[in-house]
Design a protein around this motif. Structure first.
Motif, PDB file in Angstrom:
ATOM      1  N   ASP A 119       0.854  -1.186   0.000  1.00  0.00           N
ATOM      2  CA  ASP A 119       0.000   0.000   0.000  1.00  0.00           C
ATOM      3  C   ASP A 119       0.891   1.239   0.000  1.00  0.00           C
ATOM      4  O   ASP A 119       1.502   1.568   1.024  1.00  0.00           O
ATOM      5  N   VAL A 121       0.133   4.373  -0.046  1.00  0.00           N
ATOM      6  CA  VAL A 121      -0.392   5.497   0.732  1.00  0.00           C
ATOM      7  C   VAL A 121       0.004   5.376   2.196  1.00  0.00           C
ATOM      8  O   VAL A 121       0.459   6.335   2.823  1.00  0.00           O
ATOM      9  N   SER A 122      -0.139   4.184   2.763  1.00  0.00           N
ATOM     10  CA  SER A 122       0.217   3.970   4.173  1.00  0.00           C
ATOM     11  C   SER A 122       1.642   3.468   4.341  1.00  0.00           C
ATOM     12  O   SER A 122       2.110   3.306   5.466  1.00  0.00           O
ATOM     13  N   GLN A 124       2.751   0.515   3.828  1.00  0.00           N
ATOM     14  CA  GLN A 124       2.741  -0.802   4.467  1.00  0.00           C
ATOM     15  C   GLN A 124       2.823  -1.907   3.413  1.00  0.00           C
ATOM     16  O   GLN A 124       2.270  -1.766   2.320  1.00  0.00           O
TER      17      GLN A 124
END
Length: 267
Positions: A119, A121-122, A124
């Motif tokens: 991900d 955006v995060s 992770q």
């Protein structure tokens, strides 16, 4: 086959592609129609896929590769097959919604052995090797959680692109899920939904004729975190990419919640 080495390569490649995507979403994005179902493809899909293909085929030139946009590449009919989803959540990116991931799976004779989801955006990354559990970056072991609620479960839904709006079975299932759950999320990024299920953010997931390229990585991570996956009729879920589209329909939840979810689907 050294699956630890393959995992390290896949994680590095997915995170590099994620950086490309994150940087790209901060600029104007080229979007154009894809197929006749209202789907779209962006310049970022193609750029991410190019990066992933180059990295994987440079190390594993004798493997088969099936990529979302490019189709079949590498050596046809090889024992090992990579599945590449360079941007799961393209429609979200196209409208400026920051909910998208990169997904990679490695299958042996059609059966997923390695899954990686990143991900951007995060920042992770989640990964799993069959039989060795699931990991969340930077290396924490994942464990599915069961959290009963008097308001009903929080669920995610996914369906394949070929499923039509007048599909009676889909309408009936969706209606039953809406009535019996707290909420049904359709994120347009099923790999992200799988990660949320493995982390315990949601309680279950239902799929109907899901897409082959974005199912194995997420399903393997969820299973290795302790999630149980069943076919819609409650029987075993066949996680082989060489199966039919009907084989890609499923319910997934914590083992203590799977029967309740099956009952809800068939309400």
């Amino acid at each position: 086959m050294d699956l630890d080495h393959a995992r390290a390569l896949a994680v590095d490649a997915a995170e590099a592609a994620g950086k490309l995507l994150l940087d790209g979403t901060r600029q104007p994005i080229g979007v154009r129609p894809k197929g006749g179902s209202g789907d779209v493809v962006t310049d970022l899909d193609l750029a991410s896929e190019k990066l992933l293909l180059e990295r994987i085929l440079a190390v594993y030139p004798s493997h088969t590769v099936i990529a979302e946009e490019s189709g079949l590449l590498g050596v046809s009919g090889a024992e090992w097959t990579w599945l590449i989803d360079p941007l799961d959540g393209t429609n979200n990116v196209a409208i400026g919604l920051p909910a998208y991931v990169v997904g990679l799976a490695l299958c042996r004779a059609g059966r997923p052995m390695l899954g990686v989801v990143h991900d951007p955006v995060s920042a992770q990354t989640w990964s799993a090797v069959r039989g060795r559990g699931a990991l969340a970056s930077p290396g924490a072991r994942m464990a599915a959680r069961h959290r009963p609620s008097s308001h009903g479960p929080l669920l995610a839904w996914t369906q394949g692109y070929a499923v039509t709006r007048d599909d009676t079975k889909v309408r009936e299932m969706r209606h039953a899920l809406e009535l019996g759950s707290r909420r049904v999320l359709q994120l347009w990024a099923p790999l992200l939904s799988w990660a949320m299920l493995a982390r315990g953010d949601i309680d279950g997931m239902v799929g109907y004729q899901a897409e082959a390229v974005d199912l194995p990585a997420g399903a393997l991570i969820a299973q290795e975190a302790g999630i149980e996956i069943r076919a819609l009729d409650g029987g075993p879920f066949e996680d082989n990419i060489e199966g039919t589209v009907e084989d890609r329909s499923f319910v997934a939840a914590h083992p203590e919640a799977i029967q309740a979810l099956l009952s809800l689907v068939h309400r």
